[in-house]
Scaffold this active site. Structure first.
Site, PDB file in Angstrom:
ATOM      1  N   TYR A   1      15.015 -22.343  48.044  1.00  0.00           N
ATOM      2  CA  TYR A   1      14.414 -21.991  46.986  1.00  0.00           C
ATOM      3  C   TYR A   1      14.275 -23.126  46.108  1.00  0.00           C
ATOM      4  O   TYR A   1      13.352 -23.092  45.010  1.00  0.00           O
ATOM      5  CB  TYR A   1      15.330 -21.151  46.018  1.00  0.00           C
ATOM      6  CG  TYR A   1      15.036 -20.778  44.625  1.00  0.00           C
ATOM      7  CD1 TYR A   1      13.797 -20.252  44.176  1.00  0.00           C
ATOM      8  CD2 TYR A   1      15.933 -21.292  43.425  1.00  0.00           C
ATOM      9  CE1 TYR A   1      13.287 -20.361  42.697  1.00  0.00           C
ATOM     10  CE2 TYR A   1      15.717 -21.151  42.342  1.00  0.00           C
ATOM     11  CZ  TYR A   1      14.403 -20.525  41.742  1.00  0.00           C
ATOM     12  OH  TYR A   1      13.923 -20.689  40.699  1.00  0.00           O
TER      13      TYR A   1
ATOM     14  N   ARG B   1       6.646 -26.646  43.326  1.00  0.00           N
ATOM     15  CA  ARG B   1       5.922 -26.283  42.283  1.00  0.00           C
ATOM     16  C   ARG B   1       5.789 -27.253  40.933  1.00  0.00           C
ATOM     17  O   ARG B   1       4.838 -27.309  40.452  1.00  0.00           O
ATOM     18  CB  ARG B   1       6.610 -24.739  41.782  1.00  0.00           C
ATOM     19  CG  ARG B   1       6.065 -24.091  40.448  1.00  0.00           C
ATOM     20  CD  ARG B   1       6.749 -22.933  40.121  1.00  0.00           C
ATOM     21  NE  ARG B   1       7.906 -22.810  40.258  1.00  0.00           N
ATOM     22  CZ  ARG B   1       8.776 -21.841  40.063  1.00  0.00           C
ATOM     23  NH1 ARG B   1       8.236 -20.722  39.712  1.00  0.00           N
ATOM     24  NH2 ARG B   1      10.120 -21.970  40.112  1.00  0.00           N
TER      25      ARG B   1
ATOM     26  N   TYR C   1      17.080 -25.899  32.828  1.00  0.00           N
ATOM     27  CA  TYR C   1      18.330 -25.886  33.493  1.00  0.00           C
ATOM     28  C   TYR C   1      18.711 -27.383  34.018  1.00  0.00           C
ATOM     29  O   TYR C   1      18.046 -27.957  34.449  1.00  0.00           O
ATOM     30  CB  TYR C   1      17.959 -24.915  34.905  1.00  0.00           C
ATOM     31  CG  TYR C   1      17.962 -23.504  34.981  1.00  0.00           C
ATOM     32  CD1 TYR C   1      18.380 -22.882  33.947  1.00  0.00           C
ATOM     33  CD2 TYR C   1      17.333 -22.865  36.148  1.00  0.00           C
ATOM     34  CE1 TYR C   1      18.290 -21.396  33.702  1.00  0.00           C
ATOM     35  CE2 TYR C   1      17.467 -21.455  35.963  1.00  0.00           C
ATOM     36  CZ  TYR C   1      17.890 -20.676  34.959  1.00  0.00           C
ATOM     37  OH  TYR C   1      17.722 -19.569  34.718  1.00  0.00           O
TER      38      TYR C   1
ATOM     39  N   ARG D   1      10.039 -17.180  30.326  1.00  0.00           N
ATOM     40  CA  ARG D   1      11.113 -15.984  30.380  1.00  0.00           C
ATOM     41  C   ARG D   1      10.233 -14.897  30.317  1.00  0.00           C
ATOM     42  O   ARG D   1      10.657 -13.606  30.957  1.00  0.00           O
ATOM     43  CB  ARG D   1      12.192 -16.047  29.380  1.00  0.00           C
ATOM     44  CG  ARG D   1      13.227 -17.009  29.461  1.00  0.00           C
ATOM     45  CD  ARG D   1      13.996 -16.710  30.913  1.00  0.00           C
ATOM     46  NE  ARG D   1      15.133 -17.812  31.092  1.00  0.00           N
ATOM     47  CZ  ARG D   1      15.791 -18.041  32.064  1.00  0.00           C
ATOM     48  NH1 ARG D   1      15.305 -17.212  33.129  1.00  0.00           N
ATOM     49  NH2 ARG D   1      16.525 -19.182  32.103  1.00  0.00           N
TER      50      ARG D   1
ATOM     51  N   GLU E   1      17.760  -8.145  40.226  1.00  0.00           N
ATOM     52  CA  GLU E   1      16.960  -8.843  39.293  1.00  0.00           C
ATOM     53  C   GLU E   1      15.801  -7.657  38.738  1.00  0.00           C
ATOM     54  O   GLU E   1      15.394  -6.714  39.557  1.00  0.00           O
ATOM     55  CB  GLU E   1      16.247 -10.071  39.909  1.00  0.00           C
ATOM     56  CG  GLU E   1      15.386 -10.520  39.185  1.00  0.00           C
ATOM     57  CD  GLU E   1      14.989 -12.155  39.605  1.00  0.00           C
ATOM     58  OE1 GLU E   1      15.744 -12.917  40.340  1.00  0.00           O
ATOM     59  OE2 GLU E   1      13.672 -12.369  39.861  1.00  0.00           O
TER      60      GLU E   1
HETATM   61  C1  3EB Z   1      16.898 -17.138  36.883  1.00  0.00           C
HETATM   62  O1  3EB Z   1      16.617 -16.611  35.659  1.00  0.00           O
HETATM   63  C2  3EB Z   1      16.570 -16.211  37.973  1.00  0.00           C
HETATM   64  O2  3EB Z   1      11.572 -19.565  40.096  1.00  0.00           O
HETATM   65  O3  3EB Z   1      10.042 -18.332  39.567  1.00  0.00           O
HETATM   66  C3  3EB Z   1      13.663 -15.522  37.938  1.00  0.00           C
HETATM   67  C4  3EB Z   1      12.249 -15.352  37.757  1.00  0.00           C
HETATM   68  C5  3EB Z   1      14.205 -16.470  38.866  1.00  0.00           C
HETATM   69  C6  3EB Z   1      11.686 -16.333  38.348  1.00  0.00           C
HETATM   70  C7  3EB Z   1      11.175 -18.545  39.669  1.00  0.00           C
HETATM   71  C8  3EB Z   1      13.303 -17.475  39.258  1.00  0.00           C
HETATM   72  C9  3EB Z   1      11.850 -17.535  39.259  1.00  0.00           C
HETATM   73  O4  3EB Z   1      16.730 -18.331  37.018  1.00  0.00           O
HETATM   74  C10 3EB Z   1      15.609 -16.550  38.993  1.00  0.00           C
END
Ligand code: 3EB
Length: 348
Positions: free
Chosen positions: A152, A159, A217, A230, A336
């Site tokens: 991941y 990306r 992050y 989000r 999720e």
């Molecule tokens: C998170 O909130 C959970 O890498 O495209 C959620 C939605 C998550 C999209 C992405 C990753 C992605 O970090 C993981």
């Protein structure tokens, strides 16, 4: 005077999704031949009939009687093209695209992600649909290591690099997204599947006040932060609200490790917070139609997750819910949820 029929057509969202069983697809396709953008099969092969549109199978099983086919339908006839192996179905305002590539012996996930994402941006630009609204990513063995780094995280690096290489701004151009782990099929190369929606005019990314933006992050989650918003509000007049894959993360930390019920409740709280953000931008989140996908890491957790969702505030009478078994992109996440909602007439 606007007749009733015209009124309904005007109220159609630019794009809609339905989860269906094989038995129902034939009739839908016959009725809507020109408007079907694409079909995705989760854990199933293509339906046994000739399709007018592209199809991809994702090795990620639908659970417990959930309809396994996802059918995308535009509000007008689509033009279908292929460029660099990416299928596009385009109207005047929107394009749906899908790419599936095999990771062969010696391929690095970071490299193939960067190159595929670059081709996606090129295709979007050529079609005059340069604005990402929503992207889905399904990659096998998402939590396994590749060259000593979780896959991941390698995907996130590729990306991120593609966004920069194609002149996109992380904080303005990132779409709502989901990234889930699919299953490896013995003897076959893993497939990286990406599908997406892009638009001619610019929509609005929405962040969650309960969460650190994913693109901010800290490094403990990987060398390059994940490039997604989000949630995302499609440009007017579409009124489609896309909520990214949402999990039990507050700030940047996972909460409630090993407690799938508490994780589900936290996830619902996160989505309700995003709905409030959308409301502040004028969206009526009492929606006429909602399509919700729920991913659980362990199939045995489905009853507990379903009980929390049914008890929560998210589900309304017109909510379609489908459940899947999938790996989630942090090992401590067990569930999720993503959704798409609109106030236009979804039943087209
Ligand atoms: C998170 O909130 C959970 O890498 O495209 C959620 C939605 C998550 C999209 C992405 C990753 C992605 O970090 C993981």
């Amino acid at each position: 005077m606007i007749s009733c029929a015209e009124h309904i057509i005007a109220e159609r969202p630019a794009i809609a999704v339905r989860s269906m069983f094989a038995a129902d697809i034939a009739q839908m396709i016959d009725a809507e031949l020109a408007r079907v953008c694409f079909i995705i099969g989760f854990g199933v092969a293509a339906p046994a009939r000739t399709l007018p549109c592209g199809f991809v199978s994702v090795t990620l099983p639908a659970l417990n009687g959930s309809a396994p086919y996802e059918v995308w339908l535009a509000d007008e006839a689509v033009t279908r093209t292929t460029s660099a192996g990416i299928s596009f179905a385009k109207t005047g305002s929107i394009v749906f695209g899908c790419a599936s590539i095999a990771q062969r012996e010696g391929d690095h996930l970071e490299d193939i992600t960067k190159s595929l994402y670059g081709q996606i941006f090129d295709g979007m630009d050529q079609l005059g649909m340069p604005h990402f609204a929503r992207a889905w990513h399904y990659l096998p063995a998402i939590n396994s290591a590749e060259d000593a780094l979780e896959r991941y995280r390698r995907f996130s690096m590729g990306r991120h690099e593609a966004f920069l290489a194609k002149g996109r701004q992380i904080e303005h151009d990132a779409p709502a997204a989901s990234a889930l782990g699919s299953q490896i099929v013995a003897g076959q190369p893993g497939q990286l599947v990406i599908y997406f929606i892009a638009t001619a005019s610019r929509g609005t990314p929405i962040e969650n006040p309960r969460q650190v933006s994913a693109y901010r992050y800290p490094q403990q989650y990987g060398p390059k932060s994940p490039t997604f918003a989000r949630a995302f509000l499609a440009p007017a007049p579409q009124d489609i609200f896309y909520v990214s894959g949402t999990a039990s993360i507050v700030g940047h930390e996972t909460l409630h490790a090993n407690d799938v019920r508490a994780q589900t409740r936290e996830t619902i709280a996160n989505i309700l917070a995003l709905n409030r953000e959308a409301e502040q931008r004028g969206v009526n989140t009492k929606r006429q139609a909602t399509h919700m996908k729920v991913y659980v890491r362990h199939a045995t957790d489905i009853d507990a997750v379903r009980a929390e969702i049914d008890a929560g505030e998210l589900v309304e009478k017109n909510t379609d819910i489908v459940y899947f078994e999938a790996d989630i992109c942090r090992r401590d996440l067990l569930v999720e949820i993503e959704l798409l909602s609109c106030n236009a007439e979804q039943r087209q």
